[in-house]
Motif scaffolding. Structure first.
Motif, mmCIF file in Angstrom:
data_model
loop_
_atom_site.group_PDB
_atom_site.id
_atom_site.type_symbol
_atom_site.label_atom_id
_atom_site.label_comp_id
_atom_site.label_asym_id
_atom_site.label_seq_id
_atom_site.Cartn_x
_atom_site.Cartn_y
_atom_site.Cartn_z
ATOM 1 N N LEU A 112 0.755 -1.156 0.076
ATOM 2 C CA LEU A 112 -0.014 0.050 0.132
ATOM 3 C C LEU A 112 1.143 1.296 -0.075
ATOM 4 O O LEU A 112 0.597 2.333 -0.664
ATOM 5 C CB LEU A 112 -0.837 0.033 1.377
ATOM 6 C CG LEU A 112 -2.180 0.999 1.355
ATOM 7 C CD1 LEU A 112 -3.243 0.707 -0.005
ATOM 8 C CD2 LEU A 112 -2.903 0.804 2.452
ATOM 9 N N LEU A 113 2.047 0.936 0.657
ATOM 10 C CA LEU A 113 2.703 2.338 0.715
ATOM 11 C C LEU A 113 3.919 2.483 -0.223
ATOM 12 O O LEU A 113 4.733 3.191 -0.567
ATOM 13 C CB LEU A 113 3.418 2.463 2.432
ATOM 14 C CG LEU A 113 2.490 2.981 3.286
ATOM 15 C CD1 LEU A 113 3.343 2.752 4.664
ATOM 16 C CD2 LEU A 113 1.836 4.300 3.317
ATOM 17 N N GLY A 114 4.299 1.314 -0.752
ATOM 18 C CA GLY A 114 5.376 1.145 -1.803
ATOM 19 C C GLY A 114 6.525 1.361 -1.154
ATOM 20 O O GLY A 114 7.393 1.993 -1.903
ATOM 21 N N CYS A 115 6.955 1.082 -0.029
ATOM 22 C CA CYS A 115 8.059 1.337 0.778
ATOM 23 C C CYS A 115 9.115 0.077 0.867
ATOM 24 O O CYS A 115 8.626 -0.931 0.386
ATOM 25 C CB CYS A 115 7.921 1.808 2.060
ATOM 26 S SG CYS A 115 6.972 0.450 3.135
ATOM 27 N N ASP A 116 10.260 0.383 1.129
ATOM 28 C CA ASP A 116 11.344 -0.467 1.217
ATOM 29 C C ASP A 116 11.140 -1.807 2.289
ATOM 30 O O ASP A 116 11.110 -2.919 1.866
ATOM 31 C CB ASP A 116 12.861 -0.050 1.319
ATOM 32 C CG ASP A 116 13.929 -1.195 1.254
ATOM 33 O OD1 ASP A 116 13.942 -1.597 2.485
ATOM 34 O OD2 ASP A 116 14.382 -1.320 0.429
ATOM 35 N N GLY A 150 22.115 0.884 4.894
ATOM 36 C CA GLY A 150 22.146 0.900 3.370
ATOM 37 C C GLY A 150 21.740 2.352 2.807
ATOM 38 O O GLY A 150 21.185 2.084 1.638
ATOM 39 N N GLY A 151 21.837 3.150 3.361
ATOM 40 C CA GLY A 151 21.670 4.698 2.928
ATOM 41 C C GLY A 151 20.019 4.817 3.091
ATOM 42 O O GLY A 151 19.407 5.964 2.560
ATOM 43 N N ARG A 152 19.184 4.128 3.665
ATOM 44 C CA ARG A 152 17.977 4.344 4.010
ATOM 45 C C ARG A 152 17.607 5.321 5.015
ATOM 46 O O ARG A 152 18.519 5.580 5.853
ATOM 47 C CB ARG A 152 17.145 3.061 4.165
ATOM 48 C CG ARG A 152 17.381 1.914 3.350
ATOM 49 C CD ARG A 152 16.720 0.846 3.750
ATOM 50 N NE ARG A 152 16.964 -0.343 2.880
ATOM 51 C CZ ARG A 152 17.998 -1.387 2.855
ATOM 52 N NH1 ARG A 152 18.876 -1.121 3.609
ATOM 53 N NH2 ARG A 152 17.873 -2.148 1.967
ATOM 54 N N GLN A 153 16.357 5.727 5.159
ATOM 55 C CA GLN A 153 15.931 6.869 6.099
ATOM 56 C C GLN A 153 14.794 6.008 6.987
ATOM 57 O O GLN A 153 14.036 5.156 6.326
ATOM 58 C CB GLN A 153 15.703 8.167 5.605
ATOM 59 C CG GLN A 153 16.522 8.914 4.807
ATOM 60 C CD GLN A 153 16.294 10.094 4.432
ATOM 61 O OE1 GLN A 153 15.186 10.557 4.362
ATOM 62 N NE2 GLN A 153 17.035 10.702 3.972
ATOM 63 N N LEU A 154 14.404 6.421 8.001
ATOM 64 C CA LEU A 154 13.572 5.521 8.994
ATOM 65 C C LEU A 154 12.330 6.679 9.241
ATOM 66 O O LEU A 154 12.816 7.781 9.757
ATOM 67 C CB LEU A 154 14.255 5.058 10.045
ATOM 68 C CG LEU A 154 13.279 4.534 11.029
ATOM 69 C CD1 LEU A 154 12.317 3.188 10.612
ATOM 70 C CD2 LEU A 154 14.028 4.011 12.275
ATOM 71 N N LEU A 155 11.228 6.206 8.983
ATOM 72 C CA LEU A 155 10.142 6.863 9.689
ATOM 73 C C LEU A 155 9.083 6.038 10.468
ATOM 74 O O LEU A 155 8.845 4.710 10.297
ATOM 75 C CB LEU A 155 9.066 7.292 8.399
ATOM 76 C CG LEU A 155 7.554 7.742 8.601
ATOM 77 C CD1 LEU A 155 7.803 9.144 9.332
ATOM 78 C CD2 LEU A 155 6.859 7.800 7.102
ATOM 79 N N VAL A 179 12.619 9.776 3.002
ATOM 80 C CA VAL A 179 11.391 10.052 3.557
ATOM 81 C C VAL A 179 10.786 11.342 2.944
ATOM 82 O O VAL A 179 11.360 12.406 3.488
ATOM 83 C CB VAL A 179 11.428 9.667 4.991
ATOM 84 C CG1 VAL A 179 9.973 10.305 5.681
ATOM 85 C CG2 VAL A 179 11.774 8.391 5.418
ATOM 86 N N SER A 180 9.909 11.435 2.106
ATOM 87 C CA SER A 180 9.386 12.627 1.514
ATOM 88 C C SER A 180 8.104 13.144 2.340
ATOM 89 O O SER A 180 7.441 12.223 3.353
ATOM 90 C CB SER A 180 8.807 12.483 -0.123
ATOM 91 O OG SER A 180 7.950 11.374 0.073
ATOM 92 N N ALA A 181 7.662 14.433 1.970
ATOM 93 C CA ALA A 181 6.534 14.804 2.832
ATOM 94 C C ALA A 181 5.227 13.898 2.543
ATOM 95 O O ALA A 181 4.235 13.653 3.152
ATOM 96 C CB ALA A 181 6.373 16.106 2.408
ATOM 97 N N ALA A 187 2.048 7.509 5.511
ATOM 98 C CA ALA A 187 2.178 6.322 6.404
ATOM 99 C C ALA A 187 1.394 6.846 7.518
ATOM 100 O O ALA A 187 0.984 6.036 8.378
ATOM 101 C CB ALA A 187 3.643 6.748 6.747
ATOM 102 N N ASN A 188 1.357 8.218 7.782
ATOM 103 C CA ASN A 188 0.439 8.592 9.033
ATOM 104 C C ASN A 188 -1.153 8.101 8.841
ATOM 105 O O ASN A 188 -1.751 7.602 9.730
ATOM 106 C CB ASN A 188 0.302 9.910 9.076
ATOM 107 C CG ASN A 188 1.453 10.399 10.059
ATOM 108 O OD1 ASN A 188 1.982 9.648 11.035
ATOM 109 N ND2 ASN A 188 2.215 11.510 9.769
ATOM 110 N N ASP A 189 -1.304 8.114 7.485
ATOM 111 C CA ASP A 189 -2.880 7.768 7.187
ATOM 112 C C ASP A 189 -2.923 6.289 7.360
ATOM 113 O O ASP A 189 -4.117 5.673 8.022
ATOM 114 C CB ASP A 189 -3.253 8.177 5.640
ATOM 115 C CG ASP A 189 -3.701 9.555 5.539
ATOM 116 O OD1 ASP A 189 -3.856 10.249 6.697
ATOM 117 O OD2 ASP A 189 -3.482 9.942 4.585
ATOM 118 N N VAL A 190 -2.000 5.434 6.797
ATOM 119 C CA VAL A 190 -2.139 4.289 7.361
ATOM 120 C C VAL A 190 -2.060 3.751 8.473
ATOM 121 O O VAL A 190 -2.566 2.901 8.936
ATOM 122 C CB VAL A 190 -1.089 3.492 6.173
ATOM 123 C CG1 VAL A 190 -0.747 1.885 6.770
ATOM 124 C CG2 VAL A 190 -1.001 3.527 4.737
ATOM 125 N N ALA A 191 -1.204 4.364 9.330
ATOM 126 C CA ALA A 191 -1.095 4.049 10.830
ATOM 127 C C ALA A 191 -2.518 4.206 11.405
ATOM 128 O O ALA A 191 -2.921 3.743 12.407
ATOM 129 C CB ALA A 191 -0.109 4.933 11.408
#
Length: 402
Positions: A77-81, A139-144, A165-167, A173-177
């Motif tokens: 749903l979020l298309g995240c790593d 691995g160069g990732r960012q965490l939200l 991590v873009s706006a 992610a907040n909506d999914v949470a």
């Protein structure tokens, strides 16, 4: 051997046929695209479908088993790593390419700890991410990390690893949470309803105890010297009735089991009323296996005896029916007793009036909780006109077990 003219005609026919087939396929494809709607609509349908798949695994709350199965859909749903679900004590699901190790889980819990404390979304990148220990395996990732808030209390976290991590990702992610938290609230509501049903069944048992037990024991005592065999039979029926009524397990039973208990109840009441109490049964055999809430019929019959017949003169008639009505079973309890004032009855069912009819309200509330507002009791009554109580029970109840 064909002539050159024939050969040319055949080639032309084949070419025309090919063009027609391609045109037909193109038309069907374009038509199907129009039927599916615009790109935006198709994306919305896909998102809703994915959310539906995830919701099935969150029906019982945020458990390790359910979270593990839901995380795959939430990640899509979020298309995240990588997507992680955690409660206050442990990581429940880890889905994605980010290495899942005991060390990385401990670091994730440390990151979610600050979110659990203040209930605010937080992004970890650069120095803040390295401070958690995600310097090599990140691995160069960012965490939200987003809070999961249930009833204004932060009870867990949804975390996302992404290259950046873009706006937009933060909002999504907040909506999914928030959606996951809503599923958790629904699961808590289901649990609360179950507990409420159990409490209401206990209330019904408490109602049965003082009145019925006292009268039954008095009736049994009256036979001890005049008819000892009859007294022993009544003692056995009384024991079987109380064993069923005070059983510890199960919020549901079958029509057959409830009717068997009612038969014992009426046998004990006949010991008091004698030939004044007449019973008629009209039960469709296909209804006997229908699942119903435990102690949902007995209080209706007891209401007919206590409030319909005790105060009436002459014979009291109680008719119990159970019939097939398509997808539902229709069960009625009718008596020729003194009846009730409809306005008073409405007040009782609404919980606005105290009285001896608490059993009716109890059953009405439980039926609405289990099957929906359209499945409450339907009661036809008037002073001096008797009472007819109808309940409609769905025959298919895969989620309810006896």
């Amino acid at each position: 051997m064909f002539s050159p003219a024939v050969d040319i005609a055949v080639v032309c026919a084949v070419a025309l046929l090919t063009v027609a087939v391609i045109a037909a396929l193109g038309y069907r494809l374009s038509r199907s695209q129009r039927d599916l709607g615009s790109d935006t609509e198709r994306a919305a349908y896909a998102a809703l479908h994915t959310a539906t798949l995830a919701s099935r695994h969150l029906r019982t709350g945020l458990t390790a088993s359910g979270a593990g199965k839901a995380a795959r859909h939430l990640r899509a749903l979020l298309g995240c790593d990588t997507l992680i679900l955690a409660d206050a004590a442990a990581v429940l699901a880890w889905e994605g390419t980010m290495p899942d190790t005991p060390e990385s889980r401990a670091r994730l819990l440390a990151a979610s700890g600050t979110v659990l404390e203040n209930g605010r979304t937080r992004v970890f990148r650069g120095a803040s991410l390295r401070a958690l220990g995600f310097d090599d395996d990140g691995g160069g990732r960012q965490l939200l990390v987003c809070p999961l808030q249930v009833n204004r209390k932060t009870v867990g976290a949804l975390a996302v690893f992404a290259p950046s991590v873009s706006a937009g990702l933060v909002r999504a992610a907040n909506d999914v949470a928030g959606w996951v938290a809503a599923q958790m609230e629904l699961a808590e509501l289901d649990t609360s309803r179950t507990l409420l049903m159990e409490a209401e069944v206990r209330a019904l048992r408490a109602q049965i105890s003082p009145h019925f037990i006292y009268n039954s024991l008095n009736a049994i005592a009256s036979y001890i010297t005049t008819d000892p065999v009859r007294a022993r039979e009544l003692v056995v029926e009384f024991a079987d009735f109380t064993r069923y009524s005070f059983r510890r397990s199960g919020n549901f039973t079958t029509v057959a089991e409830e009717l068997e208990s009612i038969d014992r109840y009426l046998l004990l009441e006949r010991a008091r009323f004698g030939e004044r109490l007449k019973i008629s049964l009209q039960i469709g055999p296909e209804i006997l296996g229908t699942v119903i809430p435990f102690l949902s019929l007995q209080p209706l019959v007891e209401n007919s005896v206590r409030h319909g017949l005790e105060a009436a003169d002459g014979e009291g008639h109680i008719t119990i029916t159970a019939s097939d009505a398509g997808s539902s079973a229709v069960i009625t309890v009718e008596d020729n007793g003194v009846g009730m004032d409809p306005e008073y009855l409405r007040a009782v069912l609404a919980g606005h009036a105290d009285g001896d009819h608490v059993g009716l309200r109890n059953v009405d509330v439980r039926l609405r909780q289990v099957y929906g507002e359209d499945h409450g009791l339907v009661i036809d009554t008037a002073p001096g006109a008797g009472t007819l109580i109808t309940m409609r029970i769905p025959k298919s109840q895969p989620d309810h077990r006896t």
